[in-house]
Design a protein around this motif. Structure first.
Motif, PDB file in Angstrom:
ATOM      1  N   ARG A 168       0.848  -1.197   0.000  1.00 27.46           N
ATOM      2  CA  ARG A 168       0.000   0.000   0.000  1.00 27.46           C
ATOM      3  C   ARG A 168       0.882   1.246   0.000  1.00 27.46           C
ATOM      4  N   ALA A 194     -15.038  10.258   2.766  1.00 29.72           N
ATOM      5  CA  ALA A 194     -14.081   9.402   3.468  1.00 29.72           C
ATOM      6  C   ALA A 194     -13.505  10.140   4.657  1.00 29.72           C
ATOM      7  N   ARG A 214      -7.347   7.927   7.179  1.00 34.14           N
ATOM      8  CA  ARG A 214      -7.080   6.702   7.937  1.00 34.14           C
ATOM      9  C   ARG A 214      -6.313   7.043   9.215  1.00 34.14           C
ATOM     10  N   TYR A 237      -0.297   6.262   6.925  1.00 33.48           N
ATOM     11  CA  TYR A 237      -0.432   6.126   5.469  1.00 33.48           C
ATOM     12  C   TYR A 237      -0.496   7.476   4.773  1.00 33.48           C
ATOM     13  N   ASP A 274     -10.421   6.325   4.219  1.00 36.58           N
ATOM     14  CA  ASP A 274     -11.291   5.147   4.317  1.00 36.58           C
ATOM     15  C   ASP A 274     -12.718   5.594   4.031  1.00 36.58           C
ATOM     16  N   LYS A 319     -16.452   6.361   3.980  1.00 36.84           N
ATOM     17  CA  LYS A 319     -17.498   6.442   5.005  1.00 36.84           C
ATOM     18  C   LYS A 319     -18.880   6.319   4.388  1.00 36.84           C
ATOM     19  N   THR A 323      -7.498   6.475  -2.210  1.00 33.29           N
ATOM     20  CA  THR A 323      -8.297   5.386  -1.629  1.00 33.29           C
ATOM     21  C   THR A 323      -8.196   4.146  -2.503  1.00 33.29           C
ATOM     22  N   ASN A 324      -8.131   3.009  -1.871  1.00 30.66           N
ATOM     23  CA  ASN A 324      -7.983   1.747  -2.588  1.00 30.66           C
ATOM     24  C   ASN A 324      -9.165   1.494  -3.533  1.00 30.66           C
ATOM     25  N   THR A 354     -11.548  -1.493  -2.779  1.00 25.78           N
ATOM     26  CA  THR A 354     -12.496  -1.183  -1.716  1.00 25.78           C
ATOM     27  C   THR A 354     -13.618  -0.290  -2.237  1.00 25.78           C
ATOM     28  N   GLU A 406     -17.534  -1.118  -1.998  1.00 20.04           N
ATOM     29  CA  GLU A 406     -18.481  -0.255  -1.280  1.00 20.04           C
ATOM     30  C   GLU A 406     -19.610   0.218  -2.198  1.00 20.04           C
ATOM     31  N   ASN A 446     -12.339  -7.865   0.185  1.00 20.02           N
ATOM     32  CA  ASN A 446     -13.382  -7.029  -0.423  1.00 20.02           C
ATOM     33  C   ASN A 446     -14.433  -7.885  -1.120  1.00 20.02           C
TER      34      ASN A 446
END
Lengths: 256, 256
Positions: free
Chosen positions: A61, A108, A111, A118, A123, A125, A158-159, A162, A166, A226
């Motif tokens: 990451r 988001a 993190r 990071y 992350d 939300k 952001t990944n 993910t 989401e 995921n």
């Protein structure tokens, strides 16, 4: 409910013009509503090198300091996203490229710093499901870059896996959702050097066993996390496959 | 008809965090529908230097070779556009950042090569007025980067002043349009070193005289050409002013 296919495509596919074209042609053949989520690719790292910005990774990451954030905004929201949008338009897909800040699509939070800071990584939300549903109903194809925001002016890296998960989860209330993680390999492989060793389906128990034995490792672990998260939340079908195989039914199916 | 204000803001304002914040706060106070069109700024040139890409200008216009095109896509559609969108969201403006390829917003053709080959520069052929009108009616604020496409997968670098003018022109059929060109100066100046020397209004005849006498020169000439083009096409008000003066009524008014 209507059918919706969400395809997440990795950076390596997206940055190779030929692989991108193959993927987009397959994507254009998908029936029903569709969304593309793309990752970042090697060009962010290459550009960082050229600009003297240090590429820092912890467990695969990226650490996103301020300069790196600028870089990924340029590469993900600019170069990669707009290239895909323009190519889709050529295939008669009415694409619209979006980050989480556009239309307040993805909120988001930074993190929290525990063992590792990071940096500007967010992350997710909240996904703005009504906005996505409206765009789909107007026949637009959302092309989503892996950037989110905090609503107060800050963008985050952001990944993309993910994000795809989401988005799939919140849209299960309005659509029959199929989630396809595609990349340069044929699926989850029993032997990483043997493209013929695709695991045809995988459930949680098998996932744990594959992790324990080291068959599944590194970046494949969060990707599968995921995938299981999505299937548990009501996504009808989750597949990990090659970009050229979006429509062939080949690849690794996630089973609850 | 509803009121629509289109603000075009130059790159220098947009890349200075403080000037940007002042401009966006003024922008957020504008009543009625609004669209922001932004230019590119010095960071494209700076980045080009860092990457060893040669900045080539002819009469103030950038020559856009393939590497430069990638660069402006990154800076305009990525860094500048998404920063504005995120800042607007913080001001409760539901911004959506768009290039000409997104939602097929702006079709263009590569500028024909006469004396000069400008490279990947596009001349606007068609603005997608229905898409913009729909976005405005849904209370989104379009934030438009100066990039267009040909519908066949090619993106182009396109002058932001011209984009603002062309958008203003097509939207006169649906709105009372006000077009504000804002930048770091107070308006069109009689004496470029004297910020007090703002020309309060200018008509075509005066424009010709100012050009002949050298009062109006360089980049101000195409900007005023666009301004007169817009007013002739039915745009109700065209102003050239300082970013902080969007709402004060100061600046240079274009008179038909």
């Amino acid at each position: 409910m209507n059918q919706l296919t969400i395809v997440k495509v990795g950076g390596k596919v997206v940055e190779d013009p030929q692989s991108l074209e193959v993927m987009l042609k397959e994507f254009s053949r998908i029936a029903g509503y569709k969304i593309l989520v793309h990752g970042g690719g090697p060009s962010a790292s290459r550009l960082a090198g050229q600009l003297g910005i240090k590429n820092q990774f912890v467990e695969g990451r990226r650490i996103t300091d301020s300069e790196t954030l600028k870089l990924v905004i340029m590469v993900y929201a600019g170069l990669i996203n707009k290239n895909i949008v323009a190519r889709m338009q050529a295939l008669s897909l009415d694409a619209v490229g979006l980050t989480g800040a556009d239309m307040n699509l993805m909120l988001a939070a930074k993190r929290p710093v525990k063992d590792i800071d990071y940096g500007w990584v967010g992350d997710v939300k909240e996904i703005n499901a009504p906005v996505l549903t409206d765009l789909l109903n107007q026949n637009f194809v959302p092309v989503i870059a892996p950037l989110t925001h905090d609503g107060a002016g800050q963008l985050f890296n952001t990944n993309a896996d993910t994000i795809a998960c989401e988005i799939a989860k919140v849209l299960t209330y309005s659509f029959n959702v199929r989630l396809v993680y595609c990349f340069e390999k044929e699926g989850v492989l029993r032997d990483e050097n043997d493209e013929e060793s695709v695991i045809q389906s995988i459930n949680r128990e098998e996932f744990q066993a594959y992790k324990a034995s080291g068959v599944v490792k590194e970046g494949m672990i969060p990707k599968l996390d995921n995938a299981f998260d999505a299937i548990a939340a009501g996504v009808k079908e989750v597949i990990i496959t090659r970009a050229a195989d979006i429509n062939t039914g080949k690849g690794t199916f996630i089973v609850q």
